[in-house]
Each structure stands twice: as C-alpha cells, then as structure tokens.
Design an enzyme around this catalytic site. Structure first.
Site, PDB file in Angstrom:
ATOM      1  CG  ASP A 168      -2.348   0.458   0.960  1.00 28.60           C
ATOM      2  OD1 ASP A 168      -3.253  -0.200   1.652  1.00 28.60           O
ATOM      3  OD2 ASP A 168      -2.146   1.610   0.817  1.00 28.60           O
ATOM      4  CG  ASP A 198      -3.572   4.078  -2.868  1.00 28.89           C
ATOM      5  OD1 ASP A 198      -4.088   2.314  -3.140  1.00 28.89           O
ATOM      6  OD2 ASP A 198      -3.309   4.538  -2.131  1.00 28.89           O
ATOM      7  CD  GLU A 199      -5.204  -0.872  -1.833  1.00 27.70           C
ATOM      8  OE1 GLU A 199      -5.358  -1.981  -0.873  1.00 27.70           O
ATOM      9  OE2 GLU A 199      -6.296  -0.250  -2.062  1.00 27.70           O
TER      10      GLU A 199
END
Length: 392
Positions: free
Chosen positions: A9, A104-105
DNA sequence: TCTGGGGTCCTAGGACCC
DNA sequence: TCTGGGGTCCTAGGACCC
C-alpha cells in the site's frame, strides 16, 4: 504448498507524489482534493495534516476549518497514474504474480521467492528500498498466508510499516483487532452486528452460523465468518478487466436548468463513449444517475440489442432516461452516466444489418412503453390466435 | 461543515420462456 | 379457471472500497 502473499500500500499516495515532485512541501500539511470554496472532499492528505483531524472523504470546507494553514492542491490524476504504473513495473521485478488492486495498492504472490529475495523481512526491505529509489515514496507492507490477512496487516503500521502474520496464527491475529479493521464490513454491517450483540472480531468468530445467516443471508454470513477467522473470502479472485465505466459531475450549485443538464450529459456521453471505443470492447447497457439536492439518488438503466456505436447513441438514450425520470422541478446536485457489462461478446446476434437492429430496438421500446402505460392490454399475437381458435 | 469520483459485488423482484 | 418449477434477462437500489 504453503503460499506467501505481500499486500503493498502506498502511504498517503496523492499527497506523497506532490511532495516528491515539490520537495519544498516536505514536512508540511498537504491536502489534495477539491479546490477551496468548491463542493468536494479531501482525496488524500499528508500525515502532518492528519494530526489536525483531516482525513480522506472529509468535506474540503471542514478540512480548511481544521487546518487553515495547510497547502491545498488539486488532484492531478494523470500524474498519479504515471507514478503508479512505474511502481507496478517495479513490483513485477519481484514476482510475476502481481494483482493491482487500485491506483495505490497491489497484492503480490511471493510464494517461492525466498532464494531470490530472502525471508519476508528481507524481501520487504528490498521492495521498500526499490520504490524509494525509483519514486521517493514509502510503502506499507502486510505479509500473510493469504491475500486477505496480508491486506489487513498492511494497514496496521502505516506509514512505512511492515507487518507479517505467522502461518497458523491468522485467527489469533484477527481476534486482537477491533471490528473496524475487518475489511468488507462497513458502518451498516457493524451496526447490524451490534443488533445481535457482536462488537468484536472474537464475538464474530464465536457466533453461530445460523444466527449470522438469518441476519445477513448465506453469502454475507460466510464472508463474515471466513474473514473473522483470517481465511480469505476470495476478495481479489477473478479480478479481470473493468466491467463498467462511468462519469459524473457534481454541479457547483444545484440546478433545474434543463439545458445545463443536457449539455453535461452530452459531454459525459462523449467522454464515456471515447473510453469505450479506446478499450475496443462492447457495451449495450447504459445507466444514468441523478442525485437531488437532498442527496437522495436514483439510477435508471436501459439495454439495447446491439452495442453502442457512437456517442450520439449514448447521448440519445441518456437524454431519454433523463426526460422520463426528471420532472424539471427537483433541483439536481449531480448527474452521472455509465456503461455496464463491458466485454467483447455482449452483442446479440439479432441481425447482420444495423438498420434492422435499430428498428428491432425501436419496436422493443414501443412494446415496453405500451406495456407500462396500458397494463395488460398488450398481448402476443400468438395468444390472440389461440383465443380465436377457441371461439370457433 | 455538508457530503467527489471511480469502481465491484450482491439482492430482490418482474417479465418472459419452457 | 387455476396454476409449478426452473431458468434467463433486465432493472433499481445499496453496501463497500480506494
């Protein structure tokens, strides 16, 4: 075979990109989101801003009240997407099995990579170092025997965290966490759980399956049960390509201006159709969404026989749905447009000729509208024949 | 202090067909 | 005149996530 998953993350991603691009922002409260004085929310804020109680999804006016001296920046989605692509490429140098979850992961299957990258802590450190060098950003990593546990672990020591859950300790790990950490159970579910006396993950582990199923249905009950025991309910399974695309606009002021709504729909039609066209895929289901000034929301959808072939076709259907479902009186806060069930083979094999498909489409609409207006007065020709035969 | 924009998945009900 | 069981497609709404 024992498998090992890393969930990675990016920390405060949008704000962190802004700070990496402009080092003078470092150490300052940075808030990325809607422009000040406009309707909108905080997308991401730096950890410095979080100290003041600012958080994602908060109204931007509230963030300004809490932290007036923060640096407020607009969302530069193209830039974040660019950095995101770069990071995903770095992830793929550690394992070929990278599932991107969002901008974003990512979830990485790191099974069998020990000889390359060392144990979990070593591999995690190497990933952190690589991302730092490539982008100047920090990540938080969760490690576990399944994707669900890894996901939850990744959120526990942000920023720049690394949490590994030992194999066999998954249920114990979950038991120590507050119910709020149970991914997939939001406010509504937590409130419903409270109704049946469950306020902790341990309580959820121990409650009878029947009680859970009678309250939430079988599918949800199974999800909650497996999640609480640290088994993966399958959260990232068959994550293929996108299945829908939509665009929406919140007006600066609630509006009853039909021309404004129509021109907004026109723009959305152009945007959405061009995205569909670029994707090379088909969709024949369209929806519009109307949010009124009291924040209530309706959606209306329609399905054509053949895929949309032009933004005019998209606009035509969208406008028809708007006209049929808005009285011109209720102030509108937001209007949206979406295409659904996107894929390569959604076309019905009705006709090789588009003109015929169009007329079939029109006929279908006429039939449907008559059905709505004159309930029961429309019946199929073959039924008429049957009745006539009986009379004879 | 009002509450974005982009998604996924699930449910329930109705129409229709066999 | 009364009526089943299974299946598909479609629509509307809602929970949830980032």
């Amino acid at each position: 075979v024992d498998r090992i998953f890393f969930h990675i993350d990016l920390d405060a991603f949008f704000a962190a990109v802004e700070m990496a691009d402009n080092p003078s922002l470092k150490g300052k409260p940075v808030i990325v989101g809607a422009a000040l004085g406009h309707r909108g929310v905080v997308s991401t804020c730096s950890y410095e801003a979080r100290k003041y109680g600012v958080h994602s999804a908060q109204a931007i006016s509230e963030a300004r009240r809490l932290c007036p001296h923060a640096v407020f920046l607009p969302v530069r989605m193209n830039r974040y997407a660019e950095v995101s692509r770069k990071i995903m490429i770095e992830f793929r140098t550690f394992t070929p099995d990278v599932t991107q979850i969002s901008i974003d992961e990512a979830s990485l299957d790191m099974t069998g990579t020990e000889k390359l990258w060392g144990n979990c802590n070593d591999a995690g450190a190497k990933i952190k170092q690589r991302i730092q060098e490539a982008t100047g950003l920090t990540v938080s990593i969760g490690i576990g025997s399944n994707r669900y546990v890894a996901k939850i672990a990744s959120g526990l020591k942000k920023p720049d965290g690394l949490v590994a859950v030992a194999r066999g300790r998954e249920a114990e790990f979950l038991r120590t966490l507050p119910l709020e950490k149970l991914w997939g159970a939001g406010d509504v579910t937590r409130k419903a759980l409270k109704d049946i006396g469950v306020t902790t993950i341990e309580g959820l582990q121990l409650i009878s399956h029947n009680v859970l199923a009678s309250k939430f249905g079988i599918a949800n009950a199974r999800f909650l049960h497996e999640a609480s025991w640290g088994k993966d309910p399958g959260i990232y399974e068959d994550r293929c390509k996108f299945k829908s695309m939509q665009g929406e606009r919140t007006f600066e002021y609630d509006t009853i201006d039909a021309e404004n709504l129509e021109s907004t729909l026109r723009r959305l039609s152009d945007e959405i159709f061009s995205r569909l066209y670029d994707s090379g895929e088909d969709s024949r289901t369209l929806s519009i969404k109307i949010r009124f000034s009291d924040f209530t929301c309706i959606t209306r959808q329609c399905t054509r026989l053949a895929s949309y072939r032009s933004s005019d076709q998209v606009f035509e259907d969208a406008l028809r749905l708007l006209k049929g479902n808005w009285d011109g009186q209720r102030p509108v806060r937001l209007i949206g447009l979406g295409l659904h069930d996107i894929g390569l083979h959604t076309e019905l094999q009705i006709s090789l000729f588009p003109e015929e498909a169009d007329s079939a489409e029109k006929a279908r609409r006429v039939v449907e509208s008559i059905k709505k207006q004159g309930k029961g007065k429309l019946i199929r020709a073959r039924f008429l024949e049957q009745k006539n035969e009986k009379r004879r």
